[in-house]
Design a protein around this motif. Structure first.
Motif, mmCIF file in Angstrom:
data_model
loop_
_atom_site.group_PDB
_atom_site.id
_atom_site.type_symbol
_atom_site.label_atom_id
_atom_site.label_comp_id
_atom_site.label_asym_id
_atom_site.label_seq_id
_atom_site.Cartn_x
_atom_site.Cartn_y
_atom_site.Cartn_z
ATOM 1 N N GLU A 209 -1.884 -3.813 -1.593
ATOM 2 C CA GLU A 209 -2.393 -2.401 -1.694
ATOM 3 C C GLU A 209 -3.788 -2.123 -2.138
ATOM 4 O OE1 GLU A 209 -1.858 -1.027 -5.343
ATOM 5 O OE2 GLU A 209 0.126 -0.830 -5.468
ATOM 6 N N ILE B 151 -0.010 -7.726 -5.979
ATOM 7 C CA ILE B 151 0.750 -7.678 -6.755
ATOM 8 C C ILE B 151 1.815 -8.429 -7.211
ATOM 9 C CG2 ILE B 151 1.820 -5.265 -8.099
ATOM 10 C CD1 ILE B 151 -0.823 -4.557 -8.274
ATOM 11 N N LYS C 129 4.307 -1.750 -14.901
ATOM 12 C CA LYS C 129 3.286 -1.820 -14.338
ATOM 13 C C LYS C 129 1.507 -1.454 -15.432
ATOM 14 C CE LYS C 129 3.911 0.586 -9.982
ATOM 15 N NZ LYS C 129 4.503 2.526 -9.439
ATOM 16 N N THR D 88 -2.614 -9.686 -10.486
ATOM 17 C CA THR D 88 -2.785 -8.468 -9.476
ATOM 18 C C THR D 88 -4.277 -9.869 -8.396
ATOM 19 O OG1 THR D 88 -5.256 -8.143 -10.757
ATOM 20 C CG2 THR D 88 -2.617 -6.530 -9.765
ATOM 21 N N ARG E 10 -4.219 5.198 -2.320
ATOM 22 C CA ARG E 10 -4.427 3.777 -2.075
ATOM 23 C C ARG E 10 -2.559 3.906 -1.546
ATOM 24 N NH1 ARG E 10 -1.641 3.076 -7.195
ATOM 25 N NH2 ARG E 10 0.313 3.051 -6.025
ATOM 26 N N ASP F 82 0.035 1.334 -0.196
ATOM 27 C CA ASP F 82 1.102 -0.065 -0.108
ATOM 28 C C ASP F 82 1.731 -0.178 0.853
ATOM 29 O OD1 ASP F 82 -0.519 1.011 -3.152
ATOM 30 O OD2 ASP F 82 1.717 1.888 -3.786
ATOM 31 N N MET G 298 -5.003 -0.080 -10.301
ATOM 32 C CA MET G 298 -5.496 -0.630 -8.303
ATOM 33 C C MET G 298 -6.265 -0.109 -8.124
ATOM 34 S SD MET G 298 -3.895 -3.754 -8.312
ATOM 35 C CE MET G 298 -3.558 -4.358 -6.083
ATOM 36 N N LYS H 225 -9.469 -1.136 -9.737
ATOM 37 C CA LYS H 225 -9.836 -2.583 -9.691
ATOM 38 C C LYS H 225 -9.671 -3.339 -8.248
ATOM 39 C CE LYS H 225 -7.375 -5.099 -12.488
ATOM 40 N NZ LYS H 225 -5.668 -5.817 -12.916
ATOM 41 N N LEU H 226 -9.592 -1.997 -7.415
ATOM 42 C CA LEU H 226 -9.948 -3.113 -6.090
ATOM 43 C C LEU H 226 -11.310 -2.955 -5.579
ATOM 44 C CD1 LEU H 226 -6.368 -1.341 -3.909
ATOM 45 C CD2 LEU H 226 -7.277 -3.643 -3.674
#
Length: 348
Positions: free
Chosen positions: A226, A244, A256, A264, A296, A298, A323, A326-327
């Motif tokens: 992702e 992931i 999730k 991750t 986002r 994927d 995510m 966090k990304l």
């Protein structure tokens, strides 16, 4: 940026109600320097405003303490109409932050209301939101952009009335295993993996609880990668790609949000050339749907190393385990700076 009145919308009528609540809690905690105006939308669609001290949106009894309110579509108001008895008070709004997931939240409906109201809002516009929410139209767009994706079939309500014909077509065109998804949905709600005819019938029945159109995808053996997009136009930027590793057969709702062992990797352990390819496709997809603000994107990385698009999400989650944030955190943009950047983009 000067202090703004930020309307945060959350809850909603979609199956992703609970996830929206968690996203809103994270967004509100990152808006400390602004005047936050939280509005909770009940599962039945009632809008409630709470203007007291807000410690935690998750624990507040909104039905008891909230005041009925609506977002006025009248551009001369530019705000909420707070209703107390027979009196109405206008609460001015500078920016709307929709923390709503799923139908009636990220499908262009709320975005259209904000357009009517003449209010800046965080995230993609009406058209891009609608396209990306419907996986069938999203896949058609990706195909027109020549972005590789897995094999799939789409069935509407009329076609699904002849279930034997549908099952036969899936068997011969895609085979088993395959994934069945509601066309318009998120957070993996209503998605099932089918390994035989009986499971396929059951999977279709589950998906139809959430939408009257379904997408069936050939299962892809590989990794899930992702990437986050932030910005608009030529200034849109991509985060590092992350991987992931689901606790289960695939990254479903439980993997999730419930199971503790999903992992991750930031950044994903992939070749540099593959990372460049994923970034290129992500930005092409974002521009292709006329995206703005955030998304986002994927992907799958199959066993041969080929990059395949899975989907694009225009209102990614903001929960502590989501995510998107966090990304960007792994890319050097902490949550508060990310939220501030999204508000600035909305105003622009």
């Amino acid at each position: 940026m000067n202090q703004k009145n930020i309307l945060v919308l959350f809850g909603g009528t979609s199956p992703e109600h609970e996830i929206s609540m968690a996203s809103a809690a994270a967004v509100i905690s990152a808006l400390g320097r602004h005047n936050v105006i939280p509005v909770y939308i009940t599962r039945k669609g009632k809008w409630l405003l709470y203007d007291g001290k807000l410690d935690n949106v998750l624990s507040l009894d909104w039905e008891k303490f909230g005041t009925p309110t609506i977002l006025s579509p009248d551009r001369t108001h530019k705000g909420l109409l707070r209703i107390v008895g027979d009196k109405v008070k206008i609460i001015p709004i500078d920016v709307v932050f929709p923390a709503l997931h799923g139908p009636d939240g990220e499908d262009g409906t709320i975005q259209g209301l904000c357009e009517l109201a003449g209010l800046p809002y965080v995230g993609c516009g009406v058209l891009s939101s609608a396209i990306c929410m419907d996986k069938a139209f999203m896949k058609m767009t990706a195909k027109s952009l020549k972005i590789p994706q897995g094999e799939y079939l789409v069935f509407n309500q009329e076609e699904l009335a002849d279930l034997p014909a549908v099952l036969k077509k899936i068997r011969y065109k895609l085979g088993y295993p395959c994934f069945v998804k509601p066309a318009a949905g998120g957070s993996s709600i209503g998605i099932s993996k089918a390994k035989n005819k009986q499971e396929l019938e059951e999977a279709i029945a589950v998906a139809l609880k959430y939408d009257n159109k379904i997408v069936v995808e050939k299962a892809i053996k590989g990794r899930e990668i992702e990437i986050g997009i932030l910005g608009q136009g030529a200034n849109a930027k991509a985060s590092i790609p992350g991987e992931i590793i689901p606790d289960g057969e695939f990254y479903d709702y439980d993997a999730k949000y419930v199971k503790p062992d999903s992992k991750t990797l930031m950044p994903a352990d992939i070749p540099e050339e593959t990372a460049r390819q994923i970034t290129k496709y992500a930005l092409e997809m974002f521009h292709g749907v006329d995206g703005r603000g955030m998304a986002r994107v994927d992907f799958f990385l199959d066993e041969s190393g080929k990059v395949l698009l899975n989907e694009i999400n225009t209102v990614p989650g903001y929960t502590k385990i989501s995510m998107y944030s966090k990304l960007w955190e792994a890319s050097g943009v902490p949550r508060q700076a990310l939220v501030e950047g999204l508000i600035e983009l909305a105003i622009e």
